[in-house]
Design a protein around this motif. Structure first.
Motif, PDB file in Angstrom:
ATOM      1  N   GLY A 176       0.876  -1.171   0.110  1.00  0.00           N
ATOM      2  CA  GLY A 176       0.079   0.070   0.040  1.00  0.00           C
ATOM      3  C   GLY A 176       0.901   1.201   0.028  1.00  0.00           C
ATOM      4  O   GLY A 176       0.272   2.319   0.300  1.00  0.00           O
ATOM      5  N   GLY A 177       2.185   1.066  -0.215  1.00  0.00           N
ATOM      6  CA  GLY A 177       3.123   2.337  -0.137  1.00  0.00           C
ATOM      7  C   GLY A 177       3.393   2.967   1.084  1.00  0.00           C
ATOM      8  O   GLY A 177       3.823   4.041   1.245  1.00  0.00           O
ATOM      9  N   THR A 178       2.984   2.119   2.249  1.00  0.00           N
ATOM     10  CA  THR A 178       3.203   2.588   3.466  1.00  0.00           C
ATOM     11  C   THR A 178       4.521   2.090   4.088  1.00  0.00           C
ATOM     12  O   THR A 178       4.818   2.295   5.393  1.00  0.00           O
ATOM     13  N   SER A 179       5.223   1.329   3.439  1.00  0.00           N
ATOM     14  CA  SER A 179       6.480   0.752   3.962  1.00  0.00           C
ATOM     15  C   SER A 179       7.296   0.779   2.700  1.00  0.00           C
ATOM     16  O   SER A 179       7.373   0.734   1.653  1.00  0.00           O
ATOM     17  N   ASP A 180       8.695   0.608   3.145  1.00  0.00           N
ATOM     18  CA  ASP A 180       9.868   0.522   2.336  1.00  0.00           C
ATOM     19  C   ASP A 180      10.376  -0.944   2.210  1.00  0.00           C
ATOM     20  O   ASP A 180      11.157  -1.235   1.339  1.00  0.00           O
ATOM     21  N   VAL A 181       9.675  -1.802   2.692  1.00  0.00           N
ATOM     22  CA  VAL A 181      10.064  -3.331   2.519  1.00  0.00           C
ATOM     23  C   VAL A 181       9.280  -3.829   1.359  1.00  0.00           C
ATOM     24  O   VAL A 181       8.058  -4.331   1.554  1.00  0.00           O
ATOM     25  N   TRP A 182      10.051  -3.984   0.355  1.00  0.00           N
ATOM     26  CA  TRP A 182       9.311  -4.517  -0.816  1.00  0.00           C
ATOM     27  C   TRP A 182       9.124  -5.763  -1.079  1.00  0.00           C
ATOM     28  O   TRP A 182       8.099  -6.469  -1.167  1.00  0.00           O
ATOM     29  N   ALA A 183      10.147  -6.593  -0.455  1.00  0.00           N
ATOM     30  CA  ALA A 183       9.875  -8.133  -0.129  1.00  0.00           C
ATOM     31  C   ALA A 183      10.597  -8.571   0.742  1.00  0.00           C
ATOM     32  O   ALA A 183      11.678  -8.146   1.123  1.00  0.00           O
ATOM     33  N   ASP A 184      10.043  -9.527   1.702  1.00  0.00           N
ATOM     34  CA  ASP A 184      10.520  -9.982   2.823  1.00  0.00           C
ATOM     35  C   ASP A 184      10.292 -11.454   2.887  1.00  0.00           C
ATOM     36  O   ASP A 184       9.066 -11.689   3.612  1.00  0.00           O
ATOM     37  N   LEU A 185      10.929 -12.429   2.244  1.00  0.00           N
ATOM     38  CA  LEU A 185      10.340 -13.776   2.210  1.00  0.00           C
ATOM     39  C   LEU A 185      11.411 -14.925   2.697  1.00  0.00           C
ATOM     40  O   LEU A 185      12.555 -14.579   2.384  1.00  0.00           O
ATOM     41  N   ARG A 186      10.861 -15.643   3.473  1.00  0.00           N
ATOM     42  CA  ARG A 186      11.872 -16.639   4.248  1.00  0.00           C
ATOM     43  C   ARG A 186      11.288 -18.169   3.941  1.00  0.00           C
ATOM     44  O   ARG A 186       9.958 -18.446   3.950  1.00  0.00           O
ATOM     45  N   VAL A 187      11.937 -18.912   3.571  1.00  0.00           N
ATOM     46  CA  VAL A 187      11.709 -20.443   3.613  1.00  0.00           C
ATOM     47  C   VAL A 187      12.830 -20.881   4.571  1.00  0.00           C
ATOM     48  O   VAL A 187      13.920 -21.110   4.446  1.00  0.00           O
ATOM     49  N   ASP A 188      12.266 -21.283   5.915  1.00  0.00           N
ATOM     50  CA  ASP A 188      12.947 -21.790   7.071  1.00  0.00           C
ATOM     51  C   ASP A 188      13.512 -23.130   7.183  1.00  0.00           C
ATOM     52  O   ASP A 188      14.510 -23.537   7.501  1.00  0.00           O
ATOM     53  N   ASP A 189      12.809 -24.211   6.510  1.00  0.00           N
ATOM     54  CA  ASP A 189      13.116 -25.334   6.611  1.00  0.00           C
ATOM     55  C   ASP A 189      12.471 -26.267   5.461  1.00  0.00           C
ATOM     56  O   ASP A 189      11.160 -26.458   5.601  1.00  0.00           O
TER      57      ASP A 189
END
Length: 275
Positions: A176-189
């Motif tokens: 929504g344009g309210t954050s600077d985090v474009w992508a924060d994706l994690r595959v933990d296991d």
């Protein structure tokens, strides 16, 4: 025990990290990034304090190479086992590999990137990552993932696969344009974490990115008829087609792709698959 790439988009607007490892939840330890400042990957007996320290140094105008040297010089721990990659808001990236990192270990750096890894199948892992990065184009998340995939396909971590992560920041590119985090994706296991990370990035693009205006289909004629029919089958039967499409899209988490008077082809494909 890990391979990673820190990189910056050609226009400097986006900065990020992609990483994979035979290690549980590598995304919780290795990457950090700050919009308009830089990105860092700390690995191999990782010193997690490097993350805020590197970003603080870059934020004062220190270049990537100087930031790496300062971090290593100030570290009272087992520096010979450390590995580090840093890229700033401008200029070349920088990488460091301690002399006692488990073989194969090493890294490369160039304008806007640094790739590094330890306990790898061989030097071809990093060489493949660099080639993929230099030969790629398009959005930064996809470029970083392309480099990570190349390293994985070249053998990656010689112990095997377990986790992967992608972190990209760009001003106003978050939800929504309210954050600077474009992508924060994690595959933990996961048995194939880089492939799974790619699947998550595809989903992320679908759900959280805005549509390409050039591809939009006007809601009129046969397109409007089909959309109205499929929405009705899904229980959205109101007279205002735009309102009903927006309501359905909200339920499907596709609200970022809603455009008045038109429909994104990806949204239409999702509507066809779900109705």
């Amino acid at each position: 025990m890990t391979f990673s790439i820190v990189g910056r988009s050609d226009d400097g607007a986006a900065i990020g990290v992609a990483v994979a490892s035979k290690f549980l939840g590598v995304g919780a330890a290795v990457p950090a990034a700050l919009v308009n400042v830089g990105a860092v990957a700390t690995q191999s007996y990782a010193n997690l304090a490097y993350r805020p320290q590197a970003l603080a140094l870059l934020g004062t105008g220190v270049d990537a190479e100087s930031a790496v040297k300062a971090l290593i010089a100030a570290d009272s721990g087992p520096v010979s086992h450390r590995q580090l990659g840093v890229v700033g808001a401008s200029g070349p990236g920088a990488t460091f590999t301690g002399t006692d990192c488990h073989a194969w270990a090493g890294g490369v750096a160039g304008e806007g990137y640094a790739a590094q890894g330890n306990m790898l199948a061989g030097p071809e892992v990093i060489a493949s990552m660099e080639r993929a990065w230099l030969n790629s184009s398009g959005a930064l998340p996809q470029r970083l993932l392309a480099a990570l995939r190349a390293g994985d396909q070249a053998g990656g971590d010689r112990r095997g696969r377990q986790s992967a992560a992608l972190l990209v920041v760009s001003e106003g590119r978050g939800y929504g344009g309210t954050s600077d985090v474009w992508a924060d994706l994690r595959v933990d296991d996961h048995t194939d974490p880089v492939a799974e990370l790619g699947r998550l990035l595809e989903m992320h693009s679908l759900y959280f990115e805005s549509p390409d205006p050039a591809t939009l289909l006007t809601l009129e004629g046969e397109v409007a008829e089909e959309v109205r029919s499929r929405l009705a089958a899904a229980g959205f039967t109101g007279a205002d087609l735009d309102e009903e499409l927006a309501s359905w899209a909200g339920v499907e988490n596709l609200e970022m792709r809603v455009v008045t008077g038109a429909i994104d082809p990806l949204v239409l494909a999702h509507l066809r698959a779900s109705a």
